[in-house]
Motif scaffolding. Structure first.
Motif, short mmCIF file in Angstrom:
data_model
loop_
_atom_site.label_atom_id
_atom_site.label_comp_id
_atom_site.label_asym_id
_atom_site.label_seq_id
_atom_site.Cartn_x
_atom_site.Cartn_y
_atom_site.Cartn_z
N ASP A 1 19.78 -3.63 -7.86
CA ASP A 1 19.53 -4.74 -6.95
C ASP A 1 19.28 -4.18 -5.56
N SER A 2 18.51 -4.89 -4.77
CA SER A 2 18.17 -4.39 -3.44
C SER A 2 18.07 -5.53 -2.45
N LEU A 3 18.24 -5.20 -1.17
CA LEU A 3 17.99 -6.13 -0.08
C LEU A 3 16.65 -5.75 0.53
N VAL A 4 15.69 -6.65 0.44
CA VAL A 4 14.33 -6.38 0.89
C VAL A 4 14.13 -6.93 2.30
N VAL A 5 13.65 -6.08 3.19
CA VAL A 5 13.38 -6.46 4.57
C VAL A 5 11.88 -6.30 4.82
N LEU A 6 11.24 -7.36 5.24
CA LEU A 6 9.80 -7.30 5.53
C LEU A 6 9.60 -6.93 7.00
N MET A 7 8.64 -6.02 7.22
CA MET A 7 8.38 -5.51 8.57
C MET A 7 6.92 -5.74 8.95
N ALA A 8 6.69 -5.68 10.22
CA ALA A 8 5.32 -5.82 10.72
C ALA A 8 4.48 -4.63 10.29
N PRO A 9 3.22 -4.83 9.95
CA PRO A 9 2.35 -3.71 9.56
C PRO A 9 2.29 -2.64 10.63
N LEU B 1 14.77 -3.26 13.67
CA LEU B 1 13.57 -3.23 12.84
C LEU B 1 12.64 -4.38 13.23
N ALA B 2 11.35 -4.13 13.14
CA ALA B 2 10.36 -5.16 13.47
C ALA B 2 10.18 -6.08 12.26
N ALA B 3 11.22 -6.86 11.96
CA ALA B 3 11.19 -7.71 10.78
C ALA B 3 10.29 -8.93 11.01
N VAL B 4 9.69 -9.42 9.92
CA VAL B 4 8.82 -10.59 10.01
C VAL B 4 9.10 -11.55 8.86
N ALA B 5 9.04 -12.80 9.13
CA ALA B 5 8.94 -13.88 8.14
C ALA B 5 9.80 -13.70 6.91
N ARG C 1 0.84 -1.20 0.00
CA ARG C 1 0.00 0.00 0.00
C ARG C 1 0.87 1.25 0.00
N THR C 2 0.28 2.38 -0.36
CA THR C 2 0.96 3.66 -0.27
C THR C 2 1.38 3.93 1.17
N GLY C 3 2.65 4.27 1.35
CA GLY C 3 3.16 4.54 2.68
C GLY C 3 3.68 3.32 3.41
N ASP C 4 3.65 2.15 2.76
CA ASP C 4 4.10 0.92 3.40
C ASP C 4 5.56 0.59 3.10
N VAL C 5 6.32 1.48 2.47
CA VAL C 5 7.67 1.15 2.05
C VAL C 5 8.61 2.33 2.28
N LEU D 1 21.52 -0.96 -1.33
CA LEU D 1 20.16 -0.43 -1.25
C LEU D 1 19.31 -1.35 -0.39
N ILE D 2 18.66 -0.79 0.63
CA ILE D 2 17.76 -1.53 1.51
C ILE D 2 16.34 -1.02 1.27
N VAL D 3 15.41 -1.94 1.11
CA VAL D 3 14.00 -1.58 0.97
C VAL D 3 13.23 -2.24 2.09
N ALA D 4 12.68 -1.44 2.99
CA ALA D 4 11.87 -1.94 4.10
C ALA D 4 10.40 -1.86 3.73
N VAL D 5 9.70 -2.98 3.81
CA VAL D 5 8.31 -3.06 3.36
C VAL D 5 7.45 -3.64 4.47
N GLU D 6 6.35 -2.98 4.75
CA GLU D 6 5.37 -3.54 5.70
C GLU D 6 4.62 -4.67 5.01
N ALA D 7 4.72 -5.86 5.60
CA ALA D 7 4.18 -7.07 4.98
C ALA D 7 2.76 -7.31 5.48
N ARG D 8 1.80 -6.96 4.66
CA ARG D 8 0.39 -7.19 5.00
C ARG D 8 -0.09 -8.48 4.32
N GLY D 9 -0.81 -9.27 5.04
CA GLY D 9 -1.38 -10.48 4.46
C GLY D 9 -0.38 -11.59 4.23
N VAL D 10 0.79 -11.52 4.88
CA VAL D 10 1.80 -12.58 4.75
C VAL D 10 1.49 -13.67 5.77
#
Length: 584
Positions: free
Chosen positions: A544-552, A577-581, A494-498, A511-520
């Protein structure tokens, strides 16, 4: 010609002492030097003396006016490292048209993304004509032309006199007189806006910068020869290794950027074979050669002629350069050849140069004092956390540099603040963007660069960007662009989730990309999301990027409701960071 143009022009060397770029080409055309184009196999494909470039540019200038283009109109040119780009760019100089160099598609993820990007740049420049390479002929349909009156390859222009608005022949067209106050070209620059905007570069500013580069920065000599793989849509490639050498009557050996990336030995082999003396690169070029060391046959290299190995375009990492110098020392490379410099498109190109022949000079500072107090103090002991910073030299003659506090007060030595510059090389302003121009260019001529640094006497030291700019491989990348690409491309974001930011990791910017993982719900969902985000960044930006999933709901925001990327970065570095899964 089967041989490259010679190194010596046979003329009395004039180092940028001209009113306009056309005047510089007129003078260089009386000599023997020119441009030389090399293939990915390292073979010379064309040698173009400056006299040939001038002859062909003059003829094409008349053809463009014959086609109905009018003085002052903008001509977009995809900046391929090819003779056709040179012909069109310099034809615009003689015709009084304003060229706007555009990027090549190799920096993008695919045809659709690239064409959309170019279309927006054309709109931003209000271009009436577009020239593309032969290889891209089929990429642009009539629907892509928009308001363009001409969309063509150079070879695709109508024959002389064939259905032309002005009729007659090109020889009937009188070329305008171009002066110091005319616009030389538009240089696209990524700023704090969502999309690149055009820097208006006047002939006066261009020639002031070129003369400063040649006389002060490089201390040009009659036996100098330039080698470059830098992209011509970027100010370092265009001004540094096309326009400046021409205005110094210096021959240039040119490689396509994508060919260098595939085979970095080509760069070093050209310096060896043609006895090159001047070549520049952002950090990643030297690092690429170091990483590909095993694929480079060092026994065939002789780098002893390389007197200026310029470094610029991003923050300079002395450890990476030291590795390059050590690895290629057996090939005759001398570390004193390194030449740090600082610049930006809004100042045409160069702002400051370190002294020639002294290599990388550094200042070691207390990192805690730097971060907490904004003071570049010397470390109190060997146990103090320290940062090594590279000295970027003194300003060009006729230019001034000031370090200012947030309140606008001039700061003394070792006080970190915003870098301001004033001088003859500065842009007239952003193209049709008075608000953006006013935000960084004061009525008395001071440009706020957006960078942070401090002074050691007259010497400038950079500490980093004032904002969230990400610099990778010499590219200036705004995090908002990455975030918007992901939000548009990945349905689950969603907008604002990254949030996007970068860190230095093992001597390289990551490059690090932090993304709020909804519905995972499980690791498979996580893996799909990570892959989709990575693919979106790669397709849209070629990174190329390192993607980190975070809690919503875990991304931090400021009190005014803005995403705080600096806070995300700090939490990442502190492993908070509140990383998840994240999939293994």
């Amino acid at each position: 010609m089967t041989a490259p143009t010679p190194t010596r022009s046979g003329l009395d060397q004039l180092a940028g002492e001209f009113v306009t770029l056309a005047d510089a080409l007129d003078y260089a055309a009386d000599g023997e030097t020119g441009l030389n184009f090399y293939s990915i196999r390292g073979e010379l494909t064309l040698a173009m003396p400056y006299r040939t470039l001038r002859h062909e540019a003059l003829a094409l200038a008349r053809r463009l006016l014959q086609l109905g283009l009018r003085q002052g109109e903008r001509v977009a040119i995809v900046a391929e490292t090819h003779p056709d780009f040179m012909r069109v760019f310099f034809a615009c100089q003689y015709a009084g048209l304003v060229p706007a160099p555009l990027p090549m598609p190799f920096v993008f993820g695919g045809r659709e993304t690239y064409v959309a990007h170019v279309r927006r740049l054309i709109e931003e420049a209000q271009a009436v004509a577009l020239f593309v390479p032969e290889a891209l002929r089929g990429w642009f349909s009539p629907a892509d032309a928009g308001s363009l009156r001409l969309c063509s390859t150079l070879a695709g222009l109508p024959a002389d006199g064939e259905d032309l608005p002005c009729g007659g022949t090109g020889a009937d067209i009188k070329l305008p007189t171009i002066g110091a106050d005319h616009t030389a070209y538009l240089q696209f620059s990524s700023g704090s806006t969502r999309f690149p905007i055009g820097v208006v570069v006047q002939q006066r500013a261009l020639m002031a910068n070129i003369s400063g580069i040649l006389q002060h920065g490089l201390q040009i000599r009659p036996d100098d020869r330039a080698i470059s793989w830098l992209p011509l849509y970027h100010d370092m490639g265009l001004v540094g290794f096309l326009l400046s050498p021409l205005a110094g009557q210096v021959s240039v050996d040119l490689l396509a950027t994508q060919d260098f990336v595939r085979r970095p030995q080509l760069w070093l082999s050209l310096i060896t074979g043609n006895r090159g003396t001047i070549s520049y690169s952002p950090s990643f070029g030297y690092e690429l050669c170091t990483r590909r060391e095993r694929a480079i046959n060092k026994t065939e290299l002789d780098l002893s002629s390389w007197r200026i190995a310029g470094i610029g375009g991003d923050m300079i990492r002395p450890a990476s350069l030291a590795s390059f110098a050590r690895i290629f020392a057996p090939c005759g490379y001398r570390p004193e050849a390194f030449l740090p410099s600082y610049g930006m498109a809004e100042a045409t190109l160069a702002i400051s140069f370190a002294p020639v022949g002294r290599g990388i000079e550094t200042d070691i500072v207390d990192l805690d004092r730097l971060e907490q107090d904004g003071v570049a103090a010397r470390p109190a002991s060997l146990d103090t956390r320290a940062r090594t910073l590279v000295l970027c030299g003194t300003s060009l003659p006729g230019h001034e540099i000031e370090i200012r506090s947030v309140d606008g007060d001039a700061l003394g030595d070792r006080r970190v603040g915003r870098i301001f510059v004033r001088g003859a090389s500065l842009m007239k302003g952003y193209d049709r963007r008075p608000d953006e121009t006013q935000a960084i260019l004061s009525p008395d001529g001071w440009l706020e660069t957006g960078d942070l640094g401090y002074r050691l006497g007259d010497t400038l030291v950079l500490t980093g960007r004032a904002k969230d700019l990400i610099i990778i491989n010499g590219r200036n990348i705004w995090p908002q662009d990455l975030e918007w690409s992901i939000e548009r491309s990945v349905a689950d974001v969603r907008t604002g989730d990254v949030a996007a930011f970068s860190i230095e990791q093992d001597g390289h910017e990551t490059l690090i990309v932090a993304v709020e993982a909804r519905g995972v719900a499980d690791p498979a969902d996580s893996e799909r999301l990570v892959r989709a985000v990575g693919d979106a960044v790669r397709a849209g930006h070629g990174l190329d990027s390192l993607v980190v999933l975070m809690a919503p709901g875990s991304l931090p925001y400021t009190s005014s409701g803005k995403l705080s990327r600096s806070a995300v970065r700090q939490r990442y570095l502190a492993d908070r960071l509140a990383a998840v899964a994240v999939p293994a």
